[in-house]
Scaffold this motif. Sequence first.
Motif, PDB file in Angstrom:
ATOM      1  N   THR A   4      28.632  46.426  51.170  1.00 18.45           N
ATOM      2  CA  THR A   4      28.321  47.649  52.223  1.00 18.45           C
ATOM      3  C   THR A   4      29.078  47.311  53.488  1.00 18.45           C
ATOM      4  OG1 THR A   4      26.337  46.910  53.293  1.00 18.45           O
ATOM      5  CG2 THR A   4      26.449  48.616  51.325  1.00 18.45           C
ATOM      6  N   MET A   5      29.425  45.970  53.780  1.00 20.82           N
ATOM      7  CA  MET A   5      30.307  45.536  55.004  1.00 20.82           C
ATOM      8  C   MET A   5      31.722  45.146  54.615  1.00 20.82           C
ATOM      9  SD  MET A   5      27.991  46.054  57.281  1.00 20.82           S
ATOM     10  CE  MET A   5      28.769  45.050  58.861  1.00 20.82           C
ATOM     11  N   ILE A   6      32.378  46.150  54.265  1.00 24.78           N
ATOM     12  CA  ILE A   6      33.841  45.707  53.815  1.00 24.78           C
ATOM     13  C   ILE A   6      34.568  45.523  55.272  1.00 24.78           C
ATOM     14  CG2 ILE A   6      35.793  46.691  52.693  1.00 24.78           C
ATOM     15  CD1 ILE A   6      34.227  48.061  50.658  1.00 24.78           C
ATOM     16  N   PRO A   7      35.013  44.607  55.411  1.00 24.63           N
ATOM     17  CA  PRO A   7      35.912  44.263  56.508  1.00 24.63           C
ATOM     18  C   PRO A   7      37.148  45.444  56.502  1.00 24.63           C
ATOM     19  CG  PRO A   7      36.126  42.434  55.027  1.00 24.63           C
ATOM     20  CD  PRO A   7      35.570  43.464  54.407  1.00 24.63           C
ATOM     21  N   PRO A   8      37.418  45.850  57.856  1.00 27.25           N
ATOM     22  CA  PRO A   8      38.425  46.846  58.212  1.00 27.25           C
ATOM     23  C   PRO A   8      39.823  46.479  57.343  1.00 27.25           C
ATOM     24  CG  PRO A   8      37.491  46.248  60.221  1.00 27.25           C
ATOM     25  CD  PRO A   8      36.799  45.366  58.957  1.00 27.25           C
ATOM     26  N   TRP A   9      40.142  45.422  57.411  1.00 24.33           N
ATOM     27  CA  TRP A   9      41.474  45.102  56.901  1.00 24.33           C
ATOM     28  C   TRP A   9      41.635  45.124  55.444  1.00 24.33           C
ATOM     29  CZ3 TRP A   9      41.959  41.466  52.888  1.00 24.33           C
ATOM     30  CH2 TRP A   9      40.876  40.597  52.720  1.00 24.33           C
ATOM     31  N   MET A  10      40.317  45.337  55.005  1.00 23.93           N
ATOM     32  CA  MET A  10      40.347  45.248  53.357  1.00 23.93           C
ATOM     33  C   MET A  10      40.117  46.945  52.799  1.00 23.93           C
ATOM     34  SD  MET A  10      37.537  43.507  50.877  1.00 23.93           S
ATOM     35  CE  MET A  10      38.596  41.829  50.672  1.00 23.93           C
ATOM     36  N   SER A  11      39.565  47.684  53.834  1.00 23.05           N
ATOM     37  CA  SER A  11      39.251  48.899  53.635  1.00 23.05           C
ATOM     38  C   SER A  11      40.694  49.624  53.551  1.00 23.05           C
ATOM     39  CB  SER A  11      38.314  49.522  54.431  1.00 23.05           C
ATOM     40  OG  SER A  11      38.864  49.790  55.973  1.00 23.05           O
ATOM     41  N   ASN A  12      41.794  49.104  53.980  1.00 27.58           N
ATOM     42  CA  ASN A  12      43.051  49.719  54.182  1.00 27.58           C
ATOM     43  C   ASN A  12      43.998  49.402  52.706  1.00 27.58           C
ATOM     44  OD1 ASN A  12      42.839  51.077  56.555  1.00 27.58           O
ATOM     45  ND2 ASN A  12      43.134  49.155  57.712  1.00 27.58           N
ATOM     46  N   LEU A  13      43.420  48.767  51.819  1.00 21.05           N
ATOM     47  CA  LEU A  13      44.079  48.321  50.815  1.00 21.05           C
ATOM     48  C   LEU A  13      43.717  49.296  49.666  1.00 21.05           C
ATOM     49  CD1 LEU A  13      43.839  44.439  50.833  1.00 21.05           C
ATOM     50  CD2 LEU A  13      45.464  46.133  51.938  1.00 21.05           C
ATOM     51  N   ASP A  14      44.696  49.700  48.799  1.00 23.83           N
ATOM     52  CA  ASP A  14      44.358  50.534  47.633  1.00 23.83           C
ATOM     53  C   ASP A  14      44.283  49.724  46.354  1.00 23.83           C
ATOM     54  OD1 ASP A  14      46.833  49.794  46.607  1.00 23.83           O
ATOM     55  OD2 ASP A  14      47.896  51.403  47.550  1.00 23.83           O
ATOM     56  N   ASP A  15      43.842  50.500  45.364  1.00 20.84           N
ATOM     57  CA  ASP A  15      43.467  49.682  44.304  1.00 20.84           C
ATOM     58  C   ASP A  15      44.720  48.653  43.669  1.00 20.84           C
ATOM     59  OD1 ASP A  15      40.978  50.823  44.240  1.00 20.84           O
ATOM     60  OD2 ASP A  15      41.536  52.261  42.458  1.00 20.84           O
ATOM     61  N   GLU A  16      45.892  49.051  43.824  1.00 21.47           N
ATOM     62  CA  GLU A  16      47.024  48.203  43.350  1.00 21.47           C
ATOM     63  C   GLU A  16      46.907  47.015  44.162  1.00 21.47           C
ATOM     64  OE1 GLU A  16      51.011  50.159  43.109  1.00 21.47           O
ATOM     65  OE2 GLU A  16      49.958  52.112  42.385  1.00 21.47           O
ATOM     66  N   ASP A  17      46.727  47.181  45.357  1.00 17.67           N
ATOM     67  CA  ASP A  17      46.863  45.879  46.394  1.00 17.67           C
ATOM     68  C   ASP A  17      45.822  45.049  45.971  1.00 17.67           C
ATOM     69  OD1 ASP A  17      49.018  47.046  48.180  1.00 17.67           O
ATOM     70  OD2 ASP A  17      47.354  48.129  49.371  1.00 17.67           O
ATOM     71  N   MET A  18      44.615  45.418  45.644  1.00 18.12           N
ATOM     72  CA  MET A  18      43.627  44.567  45.048  1.00 18.12           C
ATOM     73  C   MET A  18      43.861  43.950  43.949  1.00 18.12           C
ATOM     74  SD  MET A  18      41.668  44.674  47.868  1.00 18.12           S
ATOM     75  CE  MET A  18      40.283  43.934  47.309  1.00 18.12           C
ATOM     76  N   THR A  19      44.435  44.670  42.980  1.00 17.90           N
ATOM     77  CA  THR A  19      44.885  44.171  41.647  1.00 17.90           C
ATOM     78  C   THR A  19      45.846  42.945  41.946  1.00 17.90           C
ATOM     79  OG1 THR A  19      44.515  46.098  40.525  1.00 17.90           O
ATOM     80  CG2 THR A  19      45.940  44.543  39.643  1.00 17.90           C
ATOM     81  N   PHE A  20      46.874  43.053  42.869  1.00 20.66           N
ATOM     82  CA  PHE A  20      47.850  42.164  43.006  1.00 20.66           C
ATOM     83  C   PHE A  20      47.283  41.044  43.625  1.00 20.66           C
ATOM     84  CE2 PHE A  20      50.834  40.181  46.207  1.00 20.66           C
ATOM     85  CZ  PHE A  20      52.073  39.985  45.289  1.00 20.66           C
ATOM     86  N   ILE A  21      46.322  41.424  44.743  1.00 22.87           N
ATOM     87  CA  ILE A  21      45.627  40.140  45.274  1.00 22.87           C
ATOM     88  C   ILE A  21      44.995  39.271  44.267  1.00 22.87           C
ATOM     89  CG2 ILE A  21      43.831  39.400  46.866  1.00 22.87           C
ATOM     90  CD1 ILE A  21      44.677  41.596  48.595  1.00 22.87           C
ATOM     91  N   LYS A  22      44.103  40.073  43.337  1.00 22.20           N
ATOM     92  CA  LYS A  22      43.522  39.216  42.326  1.00 22.20           C
ATOM     93  C   LYS A  22      44.499  38.372  41.307  1.00 22.20           C
ATOM     94  CE  LYS A  22      40.518  40.112  38.321  1.00 22.20           C
ATOM     95  NZ  LYS A  22      39.823  41.083  37.544  1.00 22.20           N
ATOM     96  N   ARG A  23      45.602  39.132  40.893  1.00 23.04           N
ATOM     97  CA  ARG A  23      46.550  38.262  40.127  1.00 23.04           C
ATOM     98  C   ARG A  23      46.956  36.976  40.845  1.00 23.04           C
ATOM     99  NH1 ARG A  23      50.248  42.360  36.487  1.00 23.04           N
ATOM    100  NH2 ARG A  23      48.525  43.105  35.135  1.00 23.04           N
ATOM    101  N   PHE A  24      47.382  37.491  42.149  1.00 25.96           N
ATOM    102  CA  PHE A  24      48.083  36.194  42.705  1.00 25.96           C
ATOM    103  C   PHE A  24      47.164  35.055  43.053  1.00 25.96           C
ATOM    104  CE2 PHE A  24      48.884  34.336  47.257  1.00 25.96           C
ATOM    105  CZ  PHE A  24      50.252  34.121  46.961  1.00 25.96           C
ATOM    106  N   LEU A  25      45.854  35.498  43.062  1.00 25.92           N
ATOM    107  CA  LEU A  25      45.021  34.438  43.232  1.00 25.92           C
ATOM    108  C   LEU A  25      44.710  33.775  42.023  1.00 25.92           C
ATOM    109  CD1 LEU A  25      42.033  35.933  45.571  1.00 25.92           C
ATOM    110  CD2 LEU A  25      43.686  34.110  46.304  1.00 25.92           C
ATOM    111  N   LEU A  26      44.555  34.342  41.045  1.00 21.31           N
ATOM    112  CA  LEU A  26      44.430  33.800  39.661  1.00 21.31           C
ATOM    113  C   LEU A  26      45.586  32.950  39.281  1.00 21.31           C
ATOM    114  CD1 LEU A  26      42.546  36.776  37.767  1.00 21.31           C
ATOM    115  CD2 LEU A  26      41.482  34.657  38.548  1.00 21.31           C
ATOM    116  N   ALA A  27      46.901  33.280  39.809  1.00 17.05           N
ATOM    117  CA  ALA A  27      47.909  32.595  39.336  1.00 17.05           C
ATOM    118  C   ALA A  27      48.066  31.554  40.557  1.00 17.05           C
ATOM    119  CB  ALA A  27      48.881  33.410  39.489  1.00 17.05           C
ATOM    120  N   SER A  28      46.921  31.014  41.356  1.00 13.78           N
ATOM    121  CA  SER A  28      46.971  29.859  42.110  1.00 13.78           C
ATOM    122  C   SER A  28      48.130  30.048  43.322  1.00 13.78           C
ATOM    123  CB  SER A  28      47.012  28.649  41.549  1.00 13.78           C
ATOM    124  OG  SER A  28      46.055  28.373  40.573  1.00 13.78           O
ATOM    125  N   GLY A  29      48.609  31.415  43.548  1.00 11.06           N
ATOM    126  CA  GLY A  29      49.473  31.684  44.751  1.00 11.06           C
ATOM    127  C   GLY A  29      51.071  31.502  43.971  1.00 11.06           C
TER     128      GLY A  29
END
Length: 100
Positions: A4-29
Amino acid sequence: MDTTMIPPWMSNLDDEDMTFIKRFLLASGSMKEVAAQYDVSYPTVRLRLDRLIQKIKLGEQIENEPYIALIKRLAVDDKLDFDTAKILISEYRKQLKQGE
């Protein structure tokens, strides 16, 4: 983490952005690995990452300067060219100084 306390920087990201971040992290950058996953070139992934970084930085500025953050977000999303964004921000800051 309290969802319920999503940081402001995160609330501006769309689903595609979040998917990209997830893939990037899982690929160890590894941008090379992310490029392979998306079947795009390395420079395309680099550009996407740079724009995502800009979005996150803008999200951190929203509380302090919502108008400027909006203009920058429009420029990052290619809805406004960067030269026009600079002019709008410059004029806005001039008006703020005149009102002091």
